[in-house]
Scaffold this active site. Structure first.
Site, mmCIF file in Angstrom:
data_model
loop_
_atom_site.group_PDB
_atom_site.id
_atom_site.type_symbol
_atom_site.label_atom_id
_atom_site.label_comp_id
_atom_site.label_asym_id
_atom_site.label_seq_id
_atom_site.Cartn_x
_atom_site.Cartn_y
_atom_site.Cartn_z
ATOM 1 N N HIS A 112 50.679 64.609 41.545
ATOM 2 C CA HIS A 112 50.052 63.432 42.163
ATOM 3 C C HIS A 112 48.739 63.090 41.463
ATOM 4 O O HIS A 112 48.478 61.920 41.154
ATOM 5 C CB HIS A 112 49.809 63.717 43.642
ATOM 6 C CG HIS A 112 49.042 62.651 44.358
ATOM 7 N ND1 HIS A 112 49.611 61.476 44.787
ATOM 8 C CD2 HIS A 112 47.724 62.589 44.719
ATOM 9 C CE1 HIS A 112 48.703 60.732 45.386
ATOM 10 N NE2 HIS A 112 47.543 61.377 45.358
ATOM 11 N N HIS A 144 46.729 59.494 39.774
ATOM 12 C CA HIS A 144 45.325 59.088 39.771
ATOM 13 C C HIS A 144 44.714 58.944 38.374
ATOM 14 O O HIS A 144 44.038 57.949 38.083
ATOM 15 C CB HIS A 144 44.496 60.099 40.564
ATOM 16 C CG HIS A 144 44.584 59.936 42.045
ATOM 17 N ND1 HIS A 144 44.106 58.811 42.702
ATOM 18 C CD2 HIS A 144 45.086 60.758 43.009
ATOM 19 C CE1 HIS A 144 44.311 58.943 44.001
ATOM 20 N NE2 HIS A 144 44.908 60.115 44.214
ATOM 21 N N SER A 177 53.192 58.495 41.778
ATOM 22 C CA SER A 177 53.592 59.907 41.718
ATOM 23 C C SER A 177 54.775 60.201 42.635
ATOM 24 O O SER A 177 55.140 61.354 42.829
ATOM 25 C CB SER A 177 52.410 60.807 42.112
ATOM 26 O OG SER A 177 51.987 60.538 43.441
ATOM 27 N N GLU A 230 45.342 54.845 46.721
ATOM 28 C CA GLU A 230 46.550 55.626 46.969
ATOM 29 C C GLU A 230 47.824 54.786 46.961
ATOM 30 O O GLU A 230 48.817 55.172 46.365
ATOM 31 C CB GLU A 230 46.432 56.372 48.307
ATOM 32 C CG GLU A 230 45.447 57.529 48.302
ATOM 33 C CD GLU A 230 45.888 58.691 47.421
ATOM 34 O OE1 GLU A 230 47.047 58.709 46.960
ATOM 35 O OE2 GLU A 230 45.055 59.587 47.190
#
Length: 439
Positions: A273, A278, A337, A318
């Site tokens: 993730h 990110h 992700s 997010e």
């Protein structure tokens, strides 16, 4: 000039019941004279108050010096010392984690990047603590491995290298499944910025199906392009603490990987993730600035506004979507992700709304299923400006500004201080105009 009278509860400055906060910080200025700090220290000694930390510097608000002291609230006449300092101070501000019963105090926040060490281990759950429905709950080998990662983060201090991790064959195999599945969708589903940066990560950080990049290598790359850096974290931080890190362009990152039995699912953030979702966007200047604006807006904000900002973070960093060349693209790490949700968000089934911090901050959301609602930004620059405008509505007795040279937060609460900054900015604008005129 500003004077703030501290609120005292039961003869003592308030401290948390669980003992997690046994100190309070105050910032104050005294008249400019030789020995000003010594005179201030005499007051604390007189009242038998123990100081845990002392900093002094030239004041940017008023002529003279400014001092920041961290006070141990467990002993001494805190009330008497605070009152005497306040009476002698030309500037006085309380910053504490125990602000809920103290209307004059500002919620504590880090003012120096080193201060991130103070809350990095105040986590809501340790990395090895798994819920009963977690895929790795009954796997003792996996749980022991998670504790290894948590311990690395727990002992990390700012300025030290992030320890290198030797990932196991099982962990590498899990990464490979995730990497190969997601990269199939990036070209058609991910935003331009993500696809532009990804080859650079492969070239500079060792991204690939057979290698899990090291956090320090990735952090060094981010530092060189946008000033962002990674910091290992042992578990989940509170929203207030996590957002505060973004104000310094620091992202708290996990190092562990999801359980191998379900490579396409993780109930909490893992290294897939962080690195696949990110990191690529933190390497984009506009997105990095947008992320930092959310962090800056959180400093000193009330709990209600922290919740709004955390929700804005959820629906942007997010699970954000954007429109590029007339097409919808994903830029949120939770989408980039997750193979399943990356397909879902562009399926035409979920509801799409324009990003507006005021409305977005009120939206409820599920955390264990695909999002039914996504918010769409027209550009990161547009989203950044909207966040700046929203931040200006947050009730705070000061503004904040990040100084990248000293890696500190400046509290903007005096005309003299702001005038100096305007002068500096005007000089920078003049330099740019002169350079522009050469073309």
């Amino acid at each position: 000039m500003s004077h703030t009278k501290p609120t005292i509860l039961d003869g003592k400055f308030p401290s948390s019941e669980d003992g997690s906060s046994n100190s309070v910080s105050i910032i104050f200025s005294l008249e400019e004279e030789v020995g000003a700090l010594a005179e201030g220290l005499k007051i604390f000694k007189k009242h038998s108050v123990n100081l845990l930390h002392i900093e002094s510097r030239s004041s940017v608000r008023l002529p003279g010096y400014e001092f920041m002291v961290e006070i141990d609230v467990r002993c001494g006449d805190i009330e008497g010392a605070m009152e005497e300092i306040r009476k002698n101070a030309s500037y006085f501000q309380i910053i504490t984690r125990d602000y809920k019963d103290n209307s004059d105090a500002v919620p504590w926040f880090p003012v120096n990047i080193r201060d991130l060490d103070k809350f990095a281990n105040q986590i809501l759950s340790y990395g090895s603590e798994l819920d009963s429905d977690h895929p790795g709950f009954t796997d003792q080998v996996y749980r022991a491995r998670r504790k290894e990662f948590a311990d690395i983060a727990f002992h990390y201090k700012h300025g030290t290298p992030i320890p290198t991790v030797e990932y196991t064959d099982i962990e590498k195999a899990t990464w490979k499944v995730v990497f190969n599945n997601l990269t199939k969708l990036y070209k058609t589903h991910a935003c331009y910025e993500h696809n532009h940066v990804f080859p650079l990560l492969m070239e500079n950080c060792g991204y690939g199906p057979d290698n899990i990049p090291q956090l320090q290598t990735v952090s060094d790359f981010l530092k060189s392009v946008t000033g962002f850096s990674l910091r290992p974290v042992a578990g989940l931080l509170s929203s207030r603490d996590f957002l505060a890190g973004l104000a310094f362009r620091v992202f708290h990152s996990t190092q562990y990987i999801r359980h191998h039995s379900k490579p396409n699912y993780t109930p909490e953030p893992d290294v897939c993730h962080e690195l696949l979702g990110h990191v690529p966007l933190f390497a984009d200047p506009a997105f990095a600035q947008f992320s930092q604006e959310i962090g800056l807006a959180s400093l000193g904000a009330s709990d209600d506004y922290i919740e709004k900002l955390a929700t804005c973070y959820w629906f942007t960093v997010e699970f954000g979507m954007c429109r590029q060349d007339g097409e919808l693209k994903a830029y949120g790490a939770g989408l980039l992700s997750s193979f399943g949700e990356l397909e879902w968000c562009l399926s035409g089934k979920p509801e799409l709304r324009p990003f507006d911090p005021v409305k977005t901050g009120e939206q409820k959301y599920p955390i264990t299923e695909h999002q039914p609602v996504y918010f769409v930004t027209e550009s990161f620059e547009d989203a950044k400006q909207k966040m700046i405008d929203f931040a200006s509505t947050i009730p705070r007795p000061f503004g904040v500004r990040y100084d990248p040279y000293t890696q500190t937060i400046q509290l903007l609460d005096s005309k003299r201080q702001i005038q100096k900054l305007i002068t500096n900015i005007n000089s920078e604008i003049r330099t740019l105009i002169d350079a522009f005129g050469k073309f």
